[in-house]
Design an enzyme around this catalytic site. Structure first.
Site, PDB file in Angstrom:
ATOM      1  N   PHE A 118       0.846  -1.184   0.000  1.00  0.00           N
ATOM      2  CA  PHE A 118       0.000   0.000   0.000  1.00  0.00           C
ATOM      3  C   PHE A 118       0.883   1.236   0.000  1.00  0.00           C
ATOM      4  CE2 PHE A 118      -4.496   1.149   0.752  1.00  0.00           C
ATOM      5  CZ  PHE A 118      -5.087   0.000   0.256  1.00  0.00           C
ATOM      6  N   GLN A 231      -7.721  15.057   2.874  1.00  0.00           N
ATOM      7  CA  GLN A 231      -7.049  14.129   1.959  1.00  0.00           C
ATOM      8  C   GLN A 231      -7.773  13.999   0.612  1.00  0.00           C
ATOM      9  OE1 GLN A 231      -6.464   9.615   2.738  1.00  0.00           O
ATOM     10  NE2 GLN A 231      -4.429  10.534   2.662  1.00  0.00           N
ATOM     11  N   HIS A 233      -7.825  11.611  -2.519  1.00  0.00           N
ATOM     12  CA  HIS A 233      -7.368  10.301  -2.973  1.00  0.00           C
ATOM     13  C   HIS A 233      -7.027  10.435  -4.448  1.00  0.00           C
ATOM     14  CE1 HIS A 233      -7.229   6.070  -3.916  1.00  0.00           C
ATOM     15  NE2 HIS A 233      -7.395   5.765  -2.652  1.00  0.00           N
ATOM     16  N   LEU A 243     -14.573   5.959  -5.539  1.00  0.00           N
ATOM     17  CA  LEU A 243     -13.209   5.514  -5.298  1.00  0.00           C
ATOM     18  C   LEU A 243     -12.806   4.287  -6.102  1.00  0.00           C
ATOM     19  CD1 LEU A 243     -10.806   6.143  -3.367  1.00  0.00           C
ATOM     20  CD2 LEU A 243     -11.543   4.158  -2.091  1.00  0.00           C
ATOM     21  N   GLU A 246      -6.738   2.138  -3.601  1.00  0.00           N
ATOM     22  CA  GLU A 246      -5.285   2.100  -3.738  1.00  0.00           C
ATOM     23  C   GLU A 246      -4.791   0.657  -3.890  1.00  0.00           C
ATOM     24  OE1 GLU A 246      -3.348   5.085  -1.344  1.00  0.00           O
ATOM     25  OE2 GLU A 246      -1.989   3.533  -0.645  1.00  0.00           O
ATOM     26  N   ARG A 277      -0.532   9.478  -0.623  1.00  0.00           N
ATOM     27  CA  ARG A 277      -1.618  10.070  -1.410  1.00  0.00           C
ATOM     28  C   ARG A 277      -1.445  11.551  -1.696  1.00  0.00           C
ATOM     29  NH1 ARG A 277      -6.450   6.718   1.625  1.00  0.00           N
ATOM     30  NH2 ARG A 277      -5.912   4.770   0.579  1.00  0.00           N
ATOM     31  N   HIS A 348     -11.408  12.531   0.013  1.00  0.00           N
ATOM     32  CA  HIS A 348     -11.528  11.180   0.538  1.00  0.00           C
ATOM     33  C   HIS A 348     -11.570  11.086   2.061  1.00  0.00           C
ATOM     34  CE1 HIS A 348     -11.163   6.878   0.437  1.00  0.00           C
ATOM     35  NE2 HIS A 348     -10.020   6.882   1.077  1.00  0.00           N
ATOM     36  N   ARG A 389      -2.710  10.972   5.811  1.00  0.00           N
ATOM     37  CA  ARG A 389      -2.912   9.594   6.268  1.00  0.00           C
ATOM     38  C   ARG A 389      -2.407   8.599   5.239  1.00  0.00           C
ATOM     39  NH1 ARG A 389      -6.920   5.491   5.402  1.00  0.00           N
ATOM     40  NH2 ARG A 389      -8.267   6.805   4.133  1.00  0.00           N
TER      41      ARG A 389
HETATM   42  C1  LIG Z   1     -14.816   4.471  -0.467  1.00  0.00           C
HETATM   43  C2  LIG Z   1     -13.899   4.437   0.724  1.00  0.00           C
HETATM   44  C3  LIG Z   1     -12.951   3.434   0.832  1.00  0.00           C
HETATM   45  C4  LIG Z   1     -12.107   3.386   1.942  1.00  0.00           C
HETATM   46  N1  LIG Z   1     -11.189   2.386   2.022  1.00  0.00           N
HETATM   47  C5  LIG Z   1     -10.395   2.316   3.125  1.00  0.00           C
HETATM   48  C6  LIG Z   1      -9.484   1.241   3.290  1.00  0.00           C
HETATM   49  O1  LIG Z   1      -9.402   0.340   2.470  1.00  0.00           O
HETATM   50  N2  LIG Z   1      -8.700   1.223   4.382  1.00  0.00           N
HETATM   51  C7  LIG Z   1      -8.780   2.190   5.347  1.00  0.00           C
HETATM   52  O2  LIG Z   1      -8.048   2.119   6.339  1.00  0.00           O
HETATM   53  N3  LIG Z   1      -9.657   3.211   5.222  1.00  0.00           N
HETATM   54  C8  LIG Z   1     -10.459   3.290   4.148  1.00  0.00           C
HETATM   55  N4  LIG Z   1     -11.354   4.328   4.039  1.00  0.00           N
HETATM   56  C9  LIG Z   1     -11.537   5.235   5.174  1.00  0.00           C
HETATM   57  C10 LIG Z   1     -12.339   4.529   6.247  1.00  0.00           C
HETATM   58  O3  LIG Z   1     -13.286   3.682   5.659  1.00  0.00           O
HETATM   59  C11 LIG Z   1     -13.090   5.507   7.157  1.00  0.00           C
HETATM   60  O4  LIG Z   1     -12.222   6.499   7.612  1.00  0.00           O
HETATM   61  C12 LIG Z   1     -13.668   4.775   8.359  1.00  0.00           C
HETATM   62  O5  LIG Z   1     -14.394   3.641   7.965  1.00  0.00           O
HETATM   63  C13 LIG Z   1     -14.548   5.705   9.186  1.00  0.00           C
HETATM   64  O6  LIG Z   1     -15.212   4.950  10.174  1.00  0.00           O
HETATM   65  P1  LIG Z   1     -15.988   5.675  11.349  1.00  0.00           P
HETATM   66  O7  LIG Z   1     -16.451   4.584  12.265  1.00  0.00           O
HETATM   67  O8  LIG Z   1     -15.162   6.732  11.930  1.00  0.00           O
HETATM   68  O9  LIG Z   1     -17.220   6.385  10.639  1.00  0.00           O
HETATM   69  P2  LIG Z   1     -18.299   5.903   9.549  1.00  0.00           P
HETATM   70  O10 LIG Z   1     -18.114   4.498   9.134  1.00  0.00           O
HETATM   71  O11 LIG Z   1     -18.330   6.942   8.507  1.00  0.00           O
HETATM   72  O12 LIG Z   1     -19.657   5.951  10.380  1.00  0.00           O
HETATM   73  C14 LIG Z   1     -20.228   7.155  10.826  1.00  0.00           C
HETATM   74  C15 LIG Z   1     -21.502   6.833  11.559  1.00  0.00           C
HETATM   75  O13 LIG Z   1     -22.010   8.008  12.182  1.00  0.00           O
HETATM   76  C16 LIG Z   1     -23.391   8.113  11.959  1.00  0.00           C
HETATM   77  N5  LIG Z   1     -23.756   9.529  12.039  1.00  0.00           N
HETATM   78  C17 LIG Z   1     -23.119  10.589  11.488  1.00  0.00           C
HETATM   79  N6  LIG Z   1     -23.777  11.732  11.780  1.00  0.00           N
HETATM   80  C18 LIG Z   1     -24.838  11.388  12.543  1.00  0.00           C
HETATM   81  C19 LIG Z   1     -25.898  12.110  13.150  1.00  0.00           C
HETATM   82  N7  LIG Z   1     -26.016  13.425  13.024  1.00  0.00           N
HETATM   83  N8  LIG Z   1     -26.825  11.424  13.859  1.00  0.00           N
HETATM   84  C20 LIG Z   1     -26.750  10.072  13.983  1.00  0.00           C
HETATM   85  N9  LIG Z   1     -25.771   9.348  13.421  1.00  0.00           N
HETATM   86  C21 LIG Z   1     -24.827   9.993  12.720  1.00  0.00           C
HETATM   87  C22 LIG Z   1     -23.591   7.486  10.589  1.00  0.00           C
HETATM   88  O14 LIG Z   1     -24.924   7.082  10.411  1.00  0.00           O
HETATM   89  C23 LIG Z   1     -22.627   6.304  10.675  1.00  0.00           C
HETATM   90  O15 LIG Z   1     -23.260   5.227  11.333  1.00  0.00           O
HETATM   91  C24 LIG Z   1     -12.200   4.379   2.940  1.00  0.00           C
HETATM   92  C25 LIG Z   1     -13.156   5.385   2.832  1.00  0.00           C
HETATM   93  C26 LIG Z   1     -13.975   5.424   1.722  1.00  0.00           C
HETATM   94  C27 LIG Z   1     -14.946   6.555   1.625  1.00  0.00           C
END
Ligand SMILES: Cc1cc2nc3c(=O)[nH]c(=O)nc-3n(C[C@H](O)[C@H](O)[C@H](O)COP(=O)(O)OP(=O)(O)OC[C@H]3O[C@@H](n4cnc5c(N)ncnc54)[C@H](O)[C@@H]3O)c2cc1C
Length: 575
Positions: A118, A231, A233, A243, A246, A277, A348, A389
């Site tokens: 990666f 960031q 991507h 997306l 990577e 990135r 991203h 990141r």
């Molecule tokens: C397409 C894509 C691919 C990725 N691939 C990778 C990867 O391969 N490896 C890696 O390390 N990272 C990757 N990332 C980054 C990584 O996925 C995210 O940074 C990480 O999953 C975020 O997790 P989280 O638990 O912080 O939030 P999230 O999974 O975004 O969850 C946020 C939660 O908060 C809730 N929420 C938000 N606002 C409110 C509100 N006002 N009221 C109630 N609920 C609310 C939402 O409903 C959701 O349940 C990727 C990101 C994307 C977009």
């Protein structure tokens, strides 16, 4: 009024992992997890490429120290090194724990967990489940929540953090199904609300990534850390921005300009397509500016470059990165086995966020902590990513710091009473706010104002930045902000009023955008993802520190906080 020992906002990897830890340590604790989507639809489910850990399954030379160094170098030395040490040391353990929970990782021939290359990582250390890693992990975590008795409020929108006298006491929330407003109080409140990609007009993030948690914390008086670090991507599918992981470059794909050249040799000769990135996104932007982008008819001077997988062959593409093939095929009709994909940088990830210490406790300032308030995952800033990141470190952060924050909370709530506050006044205010939005006699559609705001952020605070452009952007942004008072809603009904939710989300987008732009304007150097055309060098003397931005409707105040440097001395960053 609802009551729980702990309320966690966010059903992604960070929120789920924390909830699970609290229940494991103390099954009697009443833990509620609230999400505006169903937890399984959190953006974590879309994570593709993988999760980093020095397991040494593929590369016996790897170590947590090497992972820590890569992460700190990748961050352009802005990451807090104590936090990075925890991240990389605990990585192997959390992966094994995920596997015991039931996560199906891709395997090597001998049955051990497979690991791929990666960007910015010096060893092959990214564990994966094909290119659907987030899906594999989140589904198991959510299953385990149910087994462990976590109470789930799905499709509830949290609209306000109750924070009084330096203590988080509860939330105001809105049930999307029928428009009911509720106040909830708790001994501990945790935000795991994810990122803010929708502040910009082209992003890999889903529609729910509107930075609500960041905005609610900021409005309640909590500072936001390092918001200028956004960031890009390198490989968002053109023109949609979706997306292309990577992992595709991790498996060997090339980036090609209109001359057919692998141009990364001019920018990062030792790492080529697997440079971090920020460097790769800038390289692509420079190629496009120099007229070496491609047009849809294949001619030069266009808006994208090519991601070329053809030499990988059908079998490798279909077994290792099938989802990326599918995305290009579904959205553009491209068969990546035979044709290159058109890509360009897309928004991203949010490196900054709600400032926390390594136990997940939210800071009130550089020196003090907030009582009863915790955060982890993308909305938080611990800071393991600093200015940039590395891919596959975010899922890791969610799991490592989700678990740690869960542990802290389990201990914190043990001898605590439920806080008291005037719930009725919060309820009345929320009812008024909703009524006001529904009855506003404006002339503008939400979509119009949101698009204008997103275009403004994209144009004035993109890959390359300068004082002149950002100042103009801030003025424009104020004008657009004022238009919030002029939006009108067609839908006046309480049930499933998604227009009302979009109006609330637009407020979040506006607060977060202003925090990003103001923080960026004040960082007069180039570091990580923050590239200034008027200050092109890194300036450790003035800016080897974290920004803390305090929001108020009258304006944003900035302060700075030292970086923890205890292992790797800052050096010039070259690849
Ligand atoms: C397409 C894509 C691919 C990725 N691939 C990778 C990867 O391969 N490896 C890696 O390390 N990272 C990757 N990332 C980054 C990584 O996925 C995210 O940074 C990480 O999953 C975020 O997790 P989280 O638990 O912080 O939030 P999230 O999974 O975004 O969850 C946020 C939660 O908060 C809730 N929420 C938000 N606002 C409110 C509100 N006002 N009221 C109630 N609920 C609310 C939402 O409903 C959701 O349940 C990727 C990101 C994307 C977009």
């Amino acid at each position: 009024m609802l009551e729980h020992d702990v309320v966690i906002v966010g059903g992604g990897l960070a929120g789920c992992r924390a909830a699970l830890e609290i229940k494991r340590l103390n099954p009697e604790t009443s833990v509620a997890l609230i999400a505006k989507t169903h937890p399984i639809r959190s953006h974590s489910v879309a994570a593709q490429g993988g999760i980093a850990a020095a397991l040494k399954n593929v590369d016996p030379e790897d170590s947590w120290e090497a992972h820590a160094f890569d992460t700190v170098k990748g961050s352009d030395y802005l990451a807090d090194q104590d936090a990075v040490e925890i991240l990389t040391k605990e990585a192997a353990d959390v992966i094994i724990d995920l596997e015991h929970l039931g996560v199906l990782f891709s395997r090597l021939e001998d049955g051990r967990i497979a690991q791929r290359a990666f960007g910015g990582h010096s060893h092959n250390r990214t564990c994966y489940a094909a290119d659907k890693t987030g899906h594999a992990i989140l589904h198991e975590l959510v299953n385990n929540l149910r087994h462990n008795g976590v109470i789930i409020y799905d499709e509830w929108y949290v609209m306000r953090l109750v924070l009084e006298d330096g203590e988080a006491k509860g939330l105001v929330m809105y049930r999307i199904e029928d428009g009911a407003l509720e106040i909830v109080r708790a001994k501990a409140v945790m935000f795991a609300t994810g990122g803010y990609g929708r502040v910009y007009n082209t992003t890999s993030n889903d529609y729910a990534c509107t930075g609500d948690g960041l905005a609610m914390a900021a409005i309640a008086g909590i500072p936001l850390e390092d918001m200028e670090f956004v960031q890009f991507h390198p490989t968002g599918l053109y023109p949609v921005g979706v997306l292309i992981s990577e992992a595709v470059r991790g498996e060997g794909a090339y980036l090609i300009n209109s001359d057919g050249k692998r141009f990364m040799e001019d920018y990062a000769p030792s790492r080529m397509e697997l440079a971090p990135r920020d460097i790769t996104s800038r390289a692509i932007t420079r190629e496009l500016r120099a007229g070496r982008g491609v047009n849809l008819d294949g001619s030069a001077g266009g808006p994208f470059i090519y991601l070329d997988l053809r030499h990988l062959g059908r079998e490798k593409i279909m077994s290792r990165i099938p989802f990326c093939w599918e995305e290009a095929h579904r959205l553009l009709g491209i068969d990546a086995v035979n044709e290159p994909m058109p890509v360009r940088p897309t928004i991203h990830y949010c490196m900054g966020g709600i400032p926390v210490n390594t136990d997940g406790r939210v800071r009130a300032s550089a020196e003090s902590l907030t009582e009863g308030f915790f955060s982890a995952g993308e909305c938080s800033c611990v800071s393991v990513h600093g200015g940039n990141r590395l891919g596959s470190n975010s899922l890791l952060e969610c799991v490592v710091y989700g678990r740690r924050t869960g542990r802290t909370i389990a201990e914190y709530v043990k001898n605590r009473k439920l806080p008291s506050f005037d719930a009725q006044s919060y309820l009345t205010e929320a009812q008024e706010q909703m009524k006001q939005l529904l009855n506003q006699a404006g002339t503008l559609r939400i979509n119009q104002v949101r698009q204008e705001f997103q275009d403004c952020m994209t144009e004035y605070c993109g890959v390359f930045r300068s004082q002149e452009v950002m100042e103009a952007g801030l003025l424009k942004l104020q004008e657009i902000k004022a238009k919030y008072e002029q939006i009108y809603l067609d839908d006046k009904h309480p049930a499933w009023n998604t227009e009302l939710i979009e109006a609330l989300e637009l407020r979040s987008i506006m607060v977060v955008g202003e925090m990003i732009l103001t923080s960026a304007l004040n960082r007069q150097e180039s570091r990580g993802s923050h590239a200034r055309e008027d200050f092109s060098d890194r300036d450790d003397e003035r800016f080897l520190q974290h920004t803390l931005a305090y929001y108020s409707p009258a304006g944003i105040e900035l302060n700075y906080m030292p970086v923890v440097i205890n292992r790797f001395e800052p050096k010039e960053r070259k690849y």
